[in-house]
Design a protein around this motif. Sequence first.
Motif, PDB file in Angstrom:
ATOM      1  N   THR A 141      -5.470  -1.552  11.457  1.00 53.02           N
ATOM      2  CA  THR A 141      -4.299  -1.341  11.157  1.00 53.02           C
ATOM      3  C   THR A 141      -4.715  -0.414  10.006  1.00 53.02           C
ATOM      4  O   THR A 141      -5.467  -0.255   9.259  1.00 53.02           O
ATOM      5  CB  THR A 141      -4.609  -3.259   9.882  1.00 53.02           C
ATOM      6  N   ARG A 142      -3.302   0.330   9.735  1.00 57.42           N
ATOM      7  CA  ARG A 142      -3.324   1.946   9.248  1.00 57.42           C
ATOM      8  C   ARG A 142      -2.719   1.882   8.117  1.00 57.42           C
ATOM      9  O   ARG A 142      -1.456   1.758   8.711  1.00 57.42           O
ATOM     10  CB  ARG A 142      -3.976   2.855  10.475  1.00 57.42           C
ATOM     11  N   GLU A 143      -3.066   2.435   7.268  1.00 61.35           N
ATOM     12  CA  GLU A 143      -2.359   2.853   5.910  1.00 61.35           C
ATOM     13  C   GLU A 143      -1.789   3.799   5.912  1.00 61.35           C
ATOM     14  O   GLU A 143      -2.165   4.971   5.977  1.00 61.35           O
ATOM     15  CB  GLU A 143      -3.210   3.281   4.542  1.00 61.35           C
ATOM     16  N   LEU A 200       2.042  -0.064   6.905  1.00 66.41           N
ATOM     17  CA  LEU A 200       1.113  -0.214   7.652  1.00 66.41           C
ATOM     18  C   LEU A 200       1.351  -0.007   9.681  1.00 66.41           C
ATOM     19  O   LEU A 200       2.308  -0.050   9.687  1.00 66.41           O
ATOM     20  CB  LEU A 200       0.610  -1.711   7.932  1.00 66.41           C
ATOM     21  N   GLU A 201       0.279   0.596  10.479  1.00 71.61           N
ATOM     22  CA  GLU A 201       0.500   0.910  10.966  1.00 71.61           C
ATOM     23  C   GLU A 201      -0.231  -0.060  12.446  1.00 71.61           C
ATOM     24  O   GLU A 201      -1.569   0.056  11.638  1.00 71.61           O
ATOM     25  CB  GLU A 201       0.348   2.579  11.576  1.00 71.61           C
ATOM     26  N   ASN A 244       0.975  -1.300   0.434  1.00 66.94           N
ATOM     27  CA  ASN A 244       0.156   0.044   0.576  1.00 66.94           C
ATOM     28  C   ASN A 244       0.861   1.418  -0.065  1.00 66.94           C
ATOM     29  O   ASN A 244       0.002   2.005  -0.699  1.00 66.94           O
ATOM     30  CB  ASN A 244      -1.041  -0.154   1.227  1.00 66.94           C
ATOM     31  N   ASP A 245       2.176   0.994   0.538  1.00 66.14           N
ATOM     32  CA  ASP A 245       2.710   2.228   0.922  1.00 66.14           C
ATOM     33  C   ASP A 245       3.340   2.771  -0.945  1.00 66.14           C
ATOM     34  O   ASP A 245       3.754   4.345  -0.735  1.00 66.14           O
ATOM     35  CB  ASP A 245       3.947   2.473   1.593  1.00 66.14           C
ATOM     36  N   SER A 267      -7.292  -0.021   7.562  1.00 64.84           N
ATOM     37  CA  SER A 267      -7.503  -1.308   6.359  1.00 64.84           C
ATOM     38  C   SER A 267      -7.904  -2.571   6.526  1.00 64.84           C
ATOM     39  O   SER A 267      -8.274  -3.282   6.214  1.00 64.84           O
ATOM     40  CB  SER A 267      -6.162  -1.501   5.710  1.00 64.84           C
ATOM     41  N   LYS A 268      -7.691  -2.243   8.008  1.00 63.97           N
ATOM     42  CA  LYS A 268      -8.254  -3.970   9.336  1.00 63.97           C
ATOM     43  C   LYS A 268      -8.774  -3.274  10.544  1.00 63.97           C
ATOM     44  O   LYS A 268      -7.968  -2.780  11.201  1.00 63.97           O
ATOM     45  CB  LYS A 268      -7.184  -4.662   9.170  1.00 63.97           C
TER      46      LYS A 268
END
Lengths: 317, 249
Positions: free
Chosen positions: B157-159, B164-165, A242-243, B145-146
């Motif tokens: 879960t963050r984009e 991904l964080e 995604n990045d 994203s999750k």
Amino acid sequence: MSKILIVAEHQGGKLNAATAKCVHCASQISGAEIHIAVFASDPAAVAADAARLAGVSKVITVANPQHANPMAACIAPQLAELAQGYSHVFGPSTTFGKDLMPRVAALLDAPQASDIMAVESATRFRRPIYAGNAIITVEVTPGTQLVATVRTASFDAAQTSTSAAAIEGASPSATLPQHTRFVSVSAARSDRPDLQTAKKVVSGGRALASADNFKILYQLADRMGAAVGASRAAVDAGYAPNDMQVGQTGKIIAPELYMAFGISGAIQHLTGIKDARTIVAINKDPEAPIFEVADYGLVGDLFHVVPELEKLIASNG
Amino acid sequence: MKRILVSIKRVVDYNVRIRVKPDGTGVITDGVKMSVNPFDEIALEEALRIKEKGLAEEIVAVSIGPADCQQQLRTALAMGADRAVHVQTDAAIEPGSAAKLMLKLIEREQPMLAILGKQAIDDDCNQTGQMLAALWGRPQATFASKVEISGDKAQVTREVDAGLEVLEVDLPAVITTDLRLNEPRYVKLPDIMKAKKKPLETVEPSALGVSPVERLKAVKFDPPSQRSKGVMVKDVGELFTALRGKGLV
Ligand SMILES: Cc1cc2nc3c(=O)[nH]c(=O)nc-3n(C[C@H](O)[C@H](O)[C@H](O)COP(=O)(O)OP(=O)(O)OC[C@H]3O[C@@H](n4cnc5c(N)ncnc54)[C@H](O)[C@@H]3O)c2cc1C
């Protein structure tokens, strides 16, 4: 007179280029006094970098082990506290700034202008809307504090100066919330240039058809010293992480060279690249909309073009 | 009751080619297809999935804006929201006002989650969810994203730019959606019929004790500067020569 506080973004003890772009944006407001706030577990190195940005007159550091992985819920109350007395509070239009700044704006009860791309005066700014299909000029009521995120692709980085601004420690009194906890971040480790600041970007779309096929783009990129990007379709399909996504909902970039391989040129993708100096499009469909914006277009099969181009670059090294 | 509040903004459909009015006072919206903001559709889908797992009991869809917003609320009800609240106003609503209005509904509804789209594809502001979380004094997990709910916590879960964080937040919390969180379901005809019977409440901002102010005024609208079409090259050799000439390869 305008007094502007900019929040620094940094990784691994280094100031992010986005911060220098915010400073450049702020310096376009005439007579502005520009300060930078650094939230870090150990802010010294970042603060030293920030202090040397041309136009910055003060750097405020807030040291706290909790800032090792910055979270909006934690930084916002402290930044809002530091922001008292400033006419403008700026942050970069990166995911860090997009997450943080509206939380600060709400705490300050200030309006926010997102993604400012041009400064017309201390109270008037231009920003893109509708995925960049229209540009709106907005004006804040004079005397109202304004929070903004800066569209980094629209501004060059501020120069570094030989003299350094004063660095001051601060300890905001805000109690940090415990309701939000950092778990992990999985950053794709890469020796390639960073997509957001790379001078050259090689980008692939759905046409690549697999993660494995993306390797040919990585090879070409490495040959050129370029970063690798992708369309949303390629990311959604799992061909690229995604990045790497470029576009309205991915990264907005302004490299000197952008090469799009097998990308159709949907408006949401073009939003992310229209500030690129030179756009090259390779697509097997002569009608692909990407050709409308490309400086150089080549109708062809990327699976032939990519290796051939790589070979030409290698043999003319 | 375990409730989820979902934002539903009425926007110009993403397939519509946006044109700025010749007099620069706005973009042309007359006779243009309007839809639910795609990010809000994803927000609603996520709420539905949480409810289908038995982790929530009721989904309330909220829209703020003129009377026509009820079309999008009906779509939300057809998708599966249990009821809808329409905050009806013709005033310009800045994200700050939207957050204040949503906060009033949150105080009334006491949801475990508020799920909003990360941005609306008209003004592209990307502000309301974060502002709402600040005013509510609750966690925010943006660009999700999750989402995994367990008990009174959510792991999100963050984009982010780096990759991904993952954050863990205590509930109640605000989540804003990214495009890869899920794929919204299609609405089936019988559901559209059923949706007509679901409750849709209308309130005025004044009844919620909020008077929307416009602090960031639109001065004018312009079309973006266009890139001019360049040249077509006939083969890779010609492309290479052109790029070499500019010092790009
Ligand atoms: C709200 C919203 C936000 C969005 N945000 C983004 C975003 O941030 N970024 C983004 O990219 N998209 C975004 N999109 C999606 C966008 O609308 C398009 O769907 C997407 O950009 C298409 O990706 P693509 O060009 O790779 O795929 P396609 O449109 O499928 O194009 C593939 C292209 O490859 C060409 N091709 C096929 N085989 C070959 C070959 N062998 N050699 C050469 N060419 C070949 C085809 O001719 C075609 O032009 C968004 C959409 C929405 C609704």
